[in-house]
Design a protein around this motif. Structure first.
Motif, short mmCIF file in Angstrom:
data_model
loop_
_atom_site.label_atom_id
_atom_site.label_comp_id
_atom_site.label_asym_id
_atom_site.label_seq_id
_atom_site.Cartn_x
_atom_site.Cartn_y
_atom_site.Cartn_z
N GLY A 187 0.79 -1.22 0.00
CA GLY A 187 0.00 0.00 0.00
C GLY A 187 0.82 1.27 0.00
N GLN A 188 0.17 2.36 0.35
CA GLN A 188 0.74 3.69 0.27
C GLN A 188 2.01 3.84 1.11
OE1 GLN A 188 -1.99 6.71 1.55
NE2 GLN A 188 -0.53 8.41 1.31
N PHE A 189 2.07 3.18 2.25
CA PHE A 189 3.19 3.35 3.17
C PHE A 189 4.18 2.18 3.11
CE2 PHE A 189 -0.42 5.63 5.08
CZ PHE A 189 0.09 6.92 5.04
N ARG A 190 4.14 1.40 2.03
CA ARG A 190 5.04 0.24 1.89
C ARG A 190 6.49 0.65 2.11
NH1 ARG A 190 7.80 -2.49 -2.66
NH2 ARG A 190 8.11 -4.66 -2.03
N GLY A 191 7.17 -0.11 2.94
CA GLY A 191 8.56 0.18 3.27
C GLY A 191 8.72 1.03 4.51
N GLY A 192 7.61 1.51 5.06
CA GLY A 192 7.69 2.32 6.27
C GLY A 192 7.68 1.47 7.52
N ARG A 193 8.33 1.97 8.53
CA ARG A 193 8.36 1.28 9.82
C ARG A 193 7.95 2.27 10.90
NH1 ARG A 193 13.42 -2.20 11.16
NH2 ARG A 193 12.06 -3.77 10.21
N TRP A 194 6.92 1.91 11.65
CA TRP A 194 6.41 2.76 12.71
C TRP A 194 6.69 2.09 14.05
CZ3 TRP A 194 0.84 3.59 10.40
CH2 TRP A 194 0.96 4.23 9.16
N ILE A 195 7.32 2.81 14.95
CA ILE A 195 7.55 2.32 16.31
C ILE A 195 6.69 3.16 17.24
CG2 ILE A 195 9.23 2.05 18.15
CD1 ILE A 195 11.28 1.33 16.07
N LEU A 196 5.81 2.49 17.97
CA LEU A 196 4.81 3.17 18.80
C LEU A 196 5.05 2.82 20.27
CD1 LEU A 196 1.72 2.24 16.60
CD2 LEU A 196 3.16 4.28 16.41
N ALA A 197 5.07 3.86 21.09
CA ALA A 197 5.19 3.67 22.54
C ALA A 197 3.89 4.13 23.17
CB ALA A 197 6.37 4.46 23.08
N SER A 198 3.05 3.18 23.54
CA SER A 198 1.72 3.50 24.08
C SER A 198 1.71 3.33 25.59
CB SER A 198 0.66 2.62 23.41
OG SER A 198 1.01 1.25 23.58
N LEU A 199 2.34 4.27 26.26
CA LEU A 199 2.40 4.19 27.72
C LEU A 199 2.62 5.58 28.29
CD1 LEU A 199 5.89 3.02 28.93
CD2 LEU A 199 5.44 3.62 26.56
N ASP A 200 2.23 5.76 29.53
CA ASP A 200 2.53 6.97 30.29
C ASP A 200 3.74 6.69 31.16
OD1 ASP A 200 0.39 8.44 29.27
OD2 ASP A 200 -1.00 7.58 30.75
N SER A 201 4.82 7.40 30.89
CA SER A 201 6.05 7.18 31.64
C SER A 201 6.23 8.29 32.67
CB SER A 201 7.24 7.16 30.69
OG SER A 201 8.45 6.99 31.40
N GLU A 202 6.63 7.90 33.87
CA GLU A 202 6.84 8.89 34.93
C GLU A 202 8.12 9.69 34.70
OE1 GLU A 202 6.80 6.79 38.59
OE2 GLU A 202 4.65 6.31 38.49
N SER A 203 9.01 9.20 33.86
CA SER A 203 10.26 9.90 33.56
C SER A 203 10.56 9.74 32.08
CB SER A 203 11.40 9.36 34.41
OG SER A 203 11.59 7.97 34.16
N PRO A 204 11.35 10.62 31.49
CA PRO A 204 11.68 10.51 30.06
C PRO A 204 12.42 9.21 29.76
CG PRO A 204 12.29 12.67 30.93
CD PRO A 204 11.93 11.81 32.11
N PHE A 205 12.26 8.73 28.54
CA PHE A 205 13.01 7.55 28.12
C PHE A 205 14.51 7.85 28.19
CE2 PHE A 205 9.70 5.31 25.22
CZ PHE A 205 8.93 5.06 26.33
N PRO A 206 15.32 6.86 28.54
CA PRO A 206 16.77 7.06 28.50
C PRO A 206 17.23 7.38 27.08
CG PRO A 206 16.20 5.06 29.70
CD PRO A 206 14.94 5.53 29.05
N PRO A 207 18.21 8.27 26.93
CA PRO A 207 18.70 8.61 25.58
C PRO A 207 19.15 7.39 24.78
CG PRO A 207 19.53 10.17 27.19
CD PRO A 207 18.85 9.09 27.97
N ALA A 208 19.75 6.42 25.45
CA ALA A 208 20.23 5.24 24.73
C ALA A 208 19.07 4.46 24.12
CB ALA A 208 21.04 4.34 25.67
N LEU A 209 17.94 4.38 24.86
CA LEU A 209 16.76 3.68 24.33
C LEU A 209 16.19 4.43 23.13
CD1 LEU A 209 14.53 1.56 24.42
CD2 LEU A 209 13.35 2.97 26.13
N ILE A 210 16.10 5.74 23.22
CA ILE A 210 15.59 6.53 22.09
C ILE A 210 16.50 6.36 20.88
CG2 ILE A 210 15.11 8.87 21.29
CD1 ILE A 210 14.35 9.57 24.16
#
Length: 202
Positions: free
Chosen positions: A36-59
């Motif tokens: 389809g229209q977005f073939r070849g695209g990769r979406w990474i979704l984080a569906s959570l409420d975090s009490e602190s920012p993600f670590p830079p290494a994880l991002i």
């Protein structure tokens, strides 16, 4: 097996566990667009409420994963079930929007004891007609379920894609050990009692 074309591939990247160690959620997931229209695209979704920012290494790691080429391995045996003495054949297709040279590693094992029945290595180029390979006939020596696993490599240490399927060598003794299903005008029956069949049907 569903013969329809898959539009996307969905994979959890992080699991959340309860107190008993059971998986109860997938707060970070990856969605690969295959058609389809977005073939070849990769979406990474984080569906959570975090009490602190993600670590830079994880991002950083998630961003690196999101920018990798989307590769989908379609692994199929020529039939789902074979008679004893027949030799299965497995076909692997590497689908990718980009032109990449991949090494495919194919491994077939018996499900009951993990015994290795076949190991193969193939080279394919995605983005052109020559993006699939077929194994030679695979010798299998007894009835049961066989697991087929394949992975694609580009030269780095980590595989860039994996695929899995299986096939069955017909087991007459196992099939004869079950009480057969019968039917009347309305229901399947087993031992004279209605036997509801639930789940996916093909």
């Amino acid at each position: 097996m569903n013969a329809e074309v898959r539009n996307a591939s969905f994979r959890p990247l992080v699991h959340a566990l309860d107190a008993a160690g059971r998986v109860v959620a997938a707060p970070i997931v990856m969605l690969d667009q295959l058609q389809g229209q977005f073939r070849g695209g990769r979406w990474i979704l984080a569906s959570l409420d975090s009490e602190s920012p993600f670590p830079p290494a994880l991002i950083r790691d998630l961003c690196a994963l999101a920018t990798q080429p989307v590769i989908h391995l379609d692994v199929r045996s020529s039939f789902a079930c074979y008679e004893p003495g027949e030799q299965p054949v497995v076909t692997v297709r590497a689908d990718c929007r980009d032109r990449l040279k991949l090494t495919l590693r194919l491994r077939v094992t018996r499900q009951d004891d993990g015994a290795e029945c076949y190991v193969g290595r193939f080279v394919v180029t995605t983005g052109i007609a020559d993006d699939w390979v077929t194994s030679p006939p695979i010798p299998v020596d007894r009835p049961g379920l066989y697991i087929v696993k394949t992975m694609a490599e580009t030269g780095d240490a980590e595989p860039v894609a994996t695929g899995e399927t299986g096939f069955w060598i017909y087991d007459r003794a196992l099939m004869d050990s079950f009480v057969p299903l019968t039917c009347d005008a309305d229901y399947f029956q087993r031992k004279g009692k209605p036997y509801p069949v639930t789940g996916a049907t093909y």
